[in-house]
Enzyme design. Structure first.
Site, short mmCIF file in Angstrom:
data_model
loop_
_atom_site.label_atom_id
_atom_site.label_comp_id
_atom_site.label_asym_id
_atom_site.label_seq_id
_atom_site.Cartn_x
_atom_site.Cartn_y
_atom_site.Cartn_z
N ASP A 28 0.85 -1.19 0.00
CA ASP A 28 0.00 0.00 0.00
C ASP A 28 0.89 1.25 0.00
O ASP A 28 1.80 1.37 0.83
CB ASP A 28 -0.87 -0.04 1.27
CG ASP A 28 -1.97 0.99 1.28
OD1 ASP A 28 -2.43 1.39 0.20
OD2 ASP A 28 -2.39 1.38 2.40
N HIS A 29 0.64 2.17 -0.90
CA HIS A 29 1.37 3.44 -0.97
C HIS A 29 2.90 3.29 -1.01
O HIS A 29 3.62 3.92 -0.22
CB HIS A 29 0.99 4.36 0.22
CG HIS A 29 -0.43 4.82 0.16
ND1 HIS A 29 -0.86 5.82 -0.70
CD2 HIS A 29 -1.54 4.40 0.82
CE1 HIS A 29 -2.16 5.99 -0.55
NE2 HIS A 29 -2.61 5.14 0.35
N GLU A 45 -1.42 5.92 -9.00
CA GLU A 45 -2.42 6.91 -8.54
C GLU A 45 -2.30 8.22 -9.30
O GLU A 45 -1.20 8.72 -9.53
CB GLU A 45 -2.26 7.17 -7.03
CG GLU A 45 -3.26 8.19 -6.49
CD GLU A 45 -3.37 8.24 -4.97
OE1 GLU A 45 -3.17 7.19 -4.33
OE2 GLU A 45 -3.65 9.32 -4.44
N GLY A 86 -7.95 8.40 6.75
CA GLY A 86 -8.07 8.68 8.18
C GLY A 86 -9.51 8.68 8.67
O GLY A 86 -10.45 8.39 7.91
N GLY A 91 -8.99 5.60 0.96
CA GLY A 91 -9.71 6.44 1.92
C GLY A 91 -11.19 6.12 2.01
O GLY A 91 -12.02 7.03 2.08
N ILE A 141 -9.73 -0.10 2.96
CA ILE A 141 -10.29 0.16 4.29
C ILE A 141 -9.24 -0.14 5.36
O ILE A 141 -8.73 -1.26 5.43
CB ILE A 141 -11.55 -0.70 4.52
CG1 ILE A 141 -12.65 -0.29 3.51
CG2 ILE A 141 -12.05 -0.56 5.95
CD1 ILE A 141 -13.82 -1.25 3.43
N ASP A 142 -8.94 0.85 6.15
CA ASP A 142 -8.01 0.67 7.27
C ASP A 142 -8.58 1.31 8.54
O ASP A 142 -8.71 0.65 9.58
CB ASP A 142 -6.65 1.30 6.92
CG ASP A 142 -5.60 1.02 7.99
OD1 ASP A 142 -5.89 0.26 8.94
OD2 ASP A 142 -4.49 1.56 7.90
N SER A 143 -8.95 2.58 8.46
CA SER A 143 -9.38 3.30 9.68
C SER A 143 -10.53 2.59 10.40
O SER A 143 -10.55 2.56 11.64
CB SER A 143 -9.81 4.73 9.33
OG SER A 143 -8.70 5.43 8.81
P1 13P Z 1 -9.09 4.78 5.31
O1 13P Z 1 -8.23 5.67 6.14
O2 13P Z 1 -10.33 5.51 4.85
O3 13P Z 1 -9.39 3.50 5.94
O4 13P Z 1 -8.26 4.45 3.96
C1 13P Z 1 -7.27 3.46 3.93
C2 13P Z 1 -6.47 3.49 2.70
O5 13P Z 1 -6.76 4.13 1.72
C3 13P Z 1 -5.24 2.66 2.68
O6 13P Z 1 -4.49 2.87 1.52
O1 G3H Z 2 -3.44 4.94 3.60
C1 G3H Z 2 -2.90 4.70 4.67
C2 G3H Z 2 -3.23 3.46 5.41
O2 G3H Z 2 -4.30 3.69 6.30
C3 G3H Z 2 -2.01 2.95 6.10
O3 G3H Z 2 -1.73 3.72 7.21
O4 G3H Z 2 0.65 4.29 6.83
O5 G3H Z 2 -0.37 4.45 9.12
O6 G3H Z 2 0.06 2.22 8.08
P1 G3H Z 2 -0.24 3.67 7.87
ZN ZN Z 3 -4.57 4.83 0.74
#
Ligand code: 13P
Ligand code: G3H
Ligand code: ZN
Length: 312
Positions: free
Chosen positions: A82-83, A134, A181, A214, A257-259
């Site tokens: 991711d990223h 992206e 976030g 996000g 989805i992470d947050s």
């Molecule tokens: P959220 O912060 O909305 O969960 O997004 C996570 C995300 O985009 C991870 O790359």
């Molecule tokens: O887009 C970001 C993700 O929520 C990952 O978050 O870089 O704090 O692990 P993090």
């Molecule tokens: Zn992201």
């Protein structure tokens, strides 16, 4: 079944009008909560690891946890970076067993984004790995980099064909109003994703998988629970789930989805300690936290992504 790329998953998702959930993983309980839900619902999965996750838990530990999930569930699972912030980070994940990487050069000028992405694509494709890129900038916080709402920008649809054809990327993350976030939109406002931008992008890239970052919805019951048990989260709202469902029925094949996972875990642990102030065995409070993640992911799979019973 070994780890898979997203190629087959995305083709089926595009044609079937659903999306695959891409959930961030940082430890064993998170991996288990997500994969137990996916197993019960026979859902294909993307488990994604950020630079911060690699720094926290270590590349090898996370890779092995995800490999264990493949063995335990028998599901098609993609292990995704991711990223990715540089060619070197992407290369290290490609060499280290990931089946998909994101190169996020979206903050760079257009030509530079193309140049870096192309370099990653060449290396990745030579190794059987797929690449997400992206275009457009999301607001919010990722890996301690904060992008303010003013500095965020929607994807320009007129750029996407040139970007995809010049880079050869396999999927494209676009900015249509989501942000990273837990604090996405001000309470009292009505979030509205830019479906006109999504539609214009999709018209220019027929059949091409689009990604939404996000995409947490920030369940208000979880925020309330955190605050009820000693937290102090200011009001915040996330992306409405019905809009994500709509996006999934269109060209969006991957939803990040992470947050929401973090909120579920934290709310559960706060509640646990309020009710059991004398407990100190981590298994006692991590067990309900893992169950809360499982419940949340099951809800997303059925009600947001629509990918239940699509694994096989
Ligand atoms: P959220 O912060 O909305 O969960 O997004 C996570 C995300 O985009 C991870 O790359
Ligand atoms: O887009 C970001 C993700 O929520 C990952 O978050 O870089 O704090 O692990 P993090
Ligand atoms: Zn992201």
């Amino acid at each position: 079944m070994p780890l898979v790329t997203t190629t087959e998953m995305f083709k089926k998702a595009y044609d079937g009008g659903y999306a695959i959930g891409a959930f961030n993983v940082n430890n064993m309980e998170i991996v288990q909560g997500i994969t137990e839900a996916a197993k019960e619902l026979e859902a294909p999965l993307i488990l994604q690891v950020s630079k911060g996750a690699r720094a926290y838990a270590n590349h090898t530990y996370l890779t092995k946890l995800v490999e264990a999930a493949v063995i335990e569930t028998g599901l098609p699972i993609c292990l995704h970076l991711d990223h990715g912030d540089s060619f070197e980070t992407c290369k290290s994940c490609i060499d280290g067993g990931f089946t998909s990487v994101m190169i996020d050069a979206s903050s760079k000028p257009f030509a530079e984004n193309i140049e870096i992405t192309k370099k990653v694509v060449e290396y990745a494709h030579d190794h059987g790995v797929v690449v997400e890129a992206e275009l457009g900038t999301l607001a919010g916080i990722e890996d301690d980099v904060k992008v303010s709402a003013e500095d965020s920008s929607y994807t320009h649809p007129e750029e996407v064909e040139e970007f995809v054809s010049k880079t050869g990327c396999d999927s494209l993350a676009i900015a249509i109003g989501t942000s990273h976030g837990a604090y996405k939109f001000k309470p009292g406002t009505k979030p509205q994703l830019r479906f006109d931008v999504l539609e214009e992008v999709s018209k220019r890239l027929p059949g091409f998988p689009i990604v939404l970052h996000g995409s947490s919805s920030v369940p208000q019951d979880l925020v309330a629970k955190i605050n009820q048990y000693g937290g102090n989260m200011p009001g915040a709202i996330g992306v409405p789930e019905d809009q994500l469902r709509q996006a999934a029925s269109l060209s969006v094949c991957k939803i990040n989805i992470d947050s929401d996972l973090r909120l579920a875990m934290t709310a559960t642990i706060r509640e646990y300690f309020a009710q059991h102030p004398d407990h100190f065995d981590p298994r006692q409070y991590l067990k309900p936290a893992r169950a809360a993640i499982k419940e949340l992911v099951a809800h997303k799979i059925v009600n947001v992504l629509g990918c239940d019973h699509k694994a096989f």
